[in-house]
Write a protein that holds these residues in place. Structure first.
Motif, PDB file in Angstrom:
ATOM      1  N   THR A 239     -21.439 -28.961  92.546  1.00  0.00           N
ATOM      2  CA  THR A 239     -22.122 -28.170  93.243  1.00  0.00           C
ATOM      3  C   THR A 239     -21.964 -27.795  94.614  1.00  0.00           C
ATOM      4  N   LEU A 240     -21.247 -28.358  95.327  1.00  0.00           N
ATOM      5  CA  LEU A 240     -20.497 -28.030  96.513  1.00  0.00           C
ATOM      6  C   LEU A 240     -19.508 -27.108  96.660  1.00  0.00           C
ATOM      7  N   ASN A 241     -18.708 -27.610  95.478  1.00  0.00           N
ATOM      8  CA  ASN A 241     -17.608 -26.397  95.140  1.00  0.00           C
ATOM      9  C   ASN A 241     -18.064 -25.079  94.873  1.00  0.00           C
ATOM     10  N   LEU A 242     -19.050 -25.233  93.883  1.00  0.00           N
ATOM     11  CA  LEU A 242     -19.813 -23.841  93.612  1.00  0.00           C
ATOM     12  C   LEU A 242     -20.238 -22.825  94.655  1.00  0.00           C
ATOM     13  N   TYR A 243     -20.886 -23.552  95.820  1.00  0.00           N
ATOM     14  CA  TYR A 243     -21.132 -22.832  96.772  1.00  0.00           C
ATOM     15  C   TYR A 243     -20.191 -22.369  97.773  1.00  0.00           C
ATOM     16  N   LYS A 244     -19.329 -23.252  97.995  1.00  0.00           N
ATOM     17  CA  LYS A 244     -18.144 -22.884  98.586  1.00  0.00           C
ATOM     18  C   LYS A 244     -17.234 -21.623  98.103  1.00  0.00           C
ATOM     19  N   LYS A 245     -17.321 -21.560  96.792  1.00  0.00           N
ATOM     20  CA  LYS A 245     -16.837 -20.402  96.205  1.00  0.00           C
ATOM     21  C   LYS A 245     -17.606 -19.200  96.173  1.00  0.00           C
ATOM     22  N   LEU A 246     -18.869 -19.235  95.786  1.00  0.00           N
ATOM     23  CA  LEU A 246     -19.907 -18.382  95.745  1.00  0.00           C
ATOM     24  C   LEU A 246     -20.432 -17.534  97.251  1.00  0.00           C
ATOM     25  N   LEU A 247     -20.668 -18.385  98.219  1.00  0.00           N
ATOM     26  CA  LEU A 247     -21.116 -17.837  99.153  1.00  0.00           C
ATOM     27  C   LEU A 247     -20.322 -16.988  99.986  1.00  0.00           C
ATOM     28  N   PRO A 248     -18.874 -17.004 100.059  1.00  0.00           N
ATOM     29  CA  PRO A 248     -18.115 -15.957 100.720  1.00  0.00           C
ATOM     30  C   PRO A 248     -18.231 -14.522  99.855  1.00  0.00           C
ATOM     31  N   GLU A 249     -18.469 -14.647  98.478  1.00  0.00           N
ATOM     32  CA  GLU A 249     -18.781 -13.859  97.758  1.00  0.00           C
ATOM     33  C   GLU A 249     -20.047 -12.881  98.044  1.00  0.00           C
ATOM     34  N   PHE A 250     -20.998 -13.574  97.978  1.00  0.00           N
ATOM     35  CA  PHE A 250     -22.384 -13.196  98.206  1.00  0.00           C
ATOM     36  C   PHE A 250     -22.987 -13.016  99.275  1.00  0.00           C
ATOM     37  N   SER A 251     -22.910 -13.849 100.476  1.00  0.00           N
ATOM     38  CA  SER A 251     -23.487 -14.118 101.468  1.00  0.00           C
ATOM     39  C   SER A 251     -23.243 -12.992 102.346  1.00  0.00           C
ATOM     40  N   LEU A 252     -24.522 -12.442 102.869  1.00  0.00           N
ATOM     41  CA  LEU A 252     -24.382 -11.112 104.084  1.00  0.00           C
ATOM     42  C   LEU A 252     -24.397 -11.783 105.352  1.00  0.00           C
ATOM     43  N   GLN A 253     -24.481 -13.110 105.844  1.00  0.00           N
ATOM     44  CA  GLN A 253     -24.880 -13.741 106.863  1.00  0.00           C
ATOM     45  C   GLN A 253     -23.375 -14.677 106.911  1.00  0.00           C
ATOM     46  N   ASP A 254     -23.344 -15.082 108.321  1.00  0.00           N
ATOM     47  CA  ASP A 254     -22.007 -16.094 108.376  1.00  0.00           C
ATOM     48  C   ASP A 254     -22.305 -17.388 107.786  1.00  0.00           C
ATOM     49  N   GLU A 255     -22.005 -17.758 106.718  1.00  0.00           N
ATOM     50  CA  GLU A 255     -22.351 -18.907 105.925  1.00  0.00           C
ATOM     51  C   GLU A 255     -21.507 -20.338 106.682  1.00  0.00           C
ATOM     52  N   SER A 256     -20.870 -19.896 107.251  1.00  0.00           N
ATOM     53  CA  SER A 256     -20.339 -21.349 108.101  1.00  0.00           C
ATOM     54  C   SER A 256     -21.266 -21.998 109.203  1.00  0.00           C
ATOM     55  N   GLN A 257     -22.277 -21.238 109.435  1.00  0.00           N
ATOM     56  CA  GLN A 257     -23.261 -21.645 110.348  1.00  0.00           C
ATOM     57  C   GLN A 257     -24.351 -22.756 109.754  1.00  0.00           C
ATOM     58  N   ILE A 258     -24.330 -22.989 108.284  1.00  0.00           N
ATOM     59  CA  ILE A 258     -25.285 -23.690 107.664  1.00  0.00           C
ATOM     60  C   ILE A 258     -24.792 -25.059 107.372  1.00  0.00           C
ATOM     61  N   ASP A 259     -25.524 -26.244 107.248  1.00  0.00           N
ATOM     62  CA  ASP A 259     -25.218 -27.399 106.945  1.00  0.00           C
ATOM     63  C   ASP A 259     -25.246 -27.439 105.337  1.00  0.00           C
ATOM     64  N   LEU A 260     -24.191 -27.163 104.631  1.00  0.00           N
ATOM     65  CA  LEU A 260     -24.101 -26.921 103.161  1.00  0.00           C
ATOM     66  C   LEU A 260     -24.277 -28.279 102.574  1.00  0.00           C
ATOM     67  N   ASP A 261     -24.087 -29.420 102.922  1.00  0.00           N
ATOM     68  CA  ASP A 261     -23.997 -30.756 102.275  1.00  0.00           C
ATOM     69  C   ASP A 261     -25.831 -30.958 102.396  1.00  0.00           C
ATOM     70  N   GLU A 262     -26.259 -30.897 103.377  1.00  0.00           N
ATOM     71  CA  GLU A 262     -27.735 -30.964 103.774  1.00  0.00           C
ATOM     72  C   GLU A 262     -28.718 -30.165 102.564  1.00  0.00           C
ATOM     73  N   PHE A 263     -28.150 -28.864 102.400  1.00  0.00           N
ATOM     74  CA  PHE A 263     -28.852 -28.006 101.615  1.00  0.00           C
ATOM     75  C   PHE A 263     -28.852 -28.360 100.200  1.00  0.00           C
ATOM     76  N   VAL A 264     -27.556 -28.880  99.625  1.00  0.00           N
ATOM     77  CA  VAL A 264     -27.579 -29.116  98.407  1.00  0.00           C
ATOM     78  C   VAL A 264     -28.278 -30.329  98.141  1.00  0.00           C
ATOM     79  N   PHE A 265     -27.928 -31.354  98.756  1.00  0.00           N
ATOM     80  CA  PHE A 265     -28.978 -32.723  98.632  1.00  0.00           C
ATOM     81  C   PHE A 265     -30.490 -32.230  98.700  1.00  0.00           C
TER      82      PHE A 265
END
Length: 362
Positions: A239-265
């Protein structure tokens, strides 16, 4: 195609929804998103006359009732796509196609115009794995709904900075207003799809539906659910890999500013917790549970059990060629990051205990 010259999925929405998304973002878009949004807006404007024609023609179409739809539920990367693709091969069943989910306002009368575009624009495989994708590949209805209302789990991909709010309103459906909008959009999309596939059973697949079963039964009281679960030790890294691939494609905001691990858990814990509370309220003819590890070993036998328990008269043995063609498929493997295994073991304990999984798989 250069990133800033590639349109965003919002090009398949309508003008009202497009500007609603922009205002919801409070104009906090990252720089690279602005030219993509502008290009999407131009395409959206060009398609607007066709959308209006489709809406007018659909006024005269007979409204079909959605009877006994099947929902494939389960967390991301648990095998839901595999089950979804399999059921879509059955003659009496139909899933939303890629073209339906990318252009929900044009898919009934203008599909002939969209198919050539998608054939050229779509990649050969999905971003997160090596599965082939075409214009008529089965797709998650959540993408179509994200072009109709902001209150969907796909909105996290657009606006990752508001992830906790989106989880509550769009996945857990805690907010009554958001819940009402989501259910209305789902029913509208499903009825249109049914009008295009009269007499067939609709099969939907959206991982976020795992926590929406009670709500879905409000609009589809005769719905059937197949839940597929997989060991969290495999699910979380994937799932972490999924979001790392999808966020750059879909995100309209700076995705680097979120805590992805915490969101996934957090997403996993809360969605699965609600599902585990809900499943006790369903009878055996409404819900069938399936383990991914068992399904990949004996897919035909497990689907046969599912349909027998759910009282769905479908012959699954016609799927033998489909499953034979998937035997050579190579699944992604991920290196476990330092400390991740301990986090999975502690934070996914509810699923480990309920389904007798071990954290020693890796």
């Amino acid at each position: 195609m250069t990133d800033f010259l590639r349109p965003h999925i919002l090009m398949g929405s309508n003008l009202i929804h497009f500007f609603r998304v922009v205002f919801k973002l409070n104009f906090s878009m990252k720089g690279s998103a602005i030219p993509r949004l502008f290009l999407s807006f131009i395409i959206l404007v060009l398609f607007t006359p066709f959308r209006l024609i489709e809406a007018f023609l659909y006024l005269f179409a007979k409204r079909e009732q959605v009877k006994q739809p099947i929902f494939i539920v389960g967390h991301f990367r648990s095998g839901t796509t595999y089950v979804h693709d399999a059921l879509n091969e059955l003659d009496t069943v139909v899933a939303p196609r890629m073209v339906d989910c990318l252009y929900p306002y044009l898919n009934k009368y203008f599909k002939f115009m969209l198919v050539p575009i998608l054939k050229k624009a779509l990649p050969e495989t999905r971003l997160m794995d090596k599965m082939k994708v075409t214009w008529d590949s089965p797709q998650e209805e959540e993408f179509a709904l994200s072009l109709m209302t902001f209150d969907t789990s796909v909105s996290f991909l657009y606006a990752p900075k508001s992830n906790s709010k989106q989880l509550n309103s769009s996945v857990l459906l805690i907010d009554e207003r958001a819940k009402s909008k989501w259910l209305k959009a789902h029913l509208k999309f499903a009825r249109k799809l049914q009008s295009m596939n009269k007499g067939k059973t609709l099969v939907f697949k959206s991982p976020s539906d795992t926590s929406r079963i009670k709500e879905l039964l409000e609009i589809y009281p005769d719905a059937k659910f197949i839940h597929i679960v997989r060991n969290p030790i495999d699910v979380i890294p994937s799932t972490l890999n999924l979001y790392k691939k999808l966020l750059p494609e879909f995100s309209l905001q700076d995705e680097s500013q979120i805590d992805l691990d915490e969101f996934v858990f957090s997403f996993y814990e809360q969605m699965m917790s609600k599902y585990l509370r809900t499943k006790g309220e369903l009878n055996s003819t409404q819900l069938f549970e399936l383990k991914y590890e068992e399904f990949v070993e004996q897919p035909i036998e497990n689907l046969e059990k599912a349909f027998q328990q759910l009282n769905i008269p479908i012959d699954v043995y016609s799927l033998k060629p489909f499953f034979a063609s998937r035997k050579s498929f190579s699944r992604n493997k991920f290196e476990m990051e330092k400390g991740l295994k301990a986090s999975i073991t502690s934070r996914c304990i509810e699923v480990f205990e309920n389904y007798n999984y071990s954290s020693d798989n890796k």
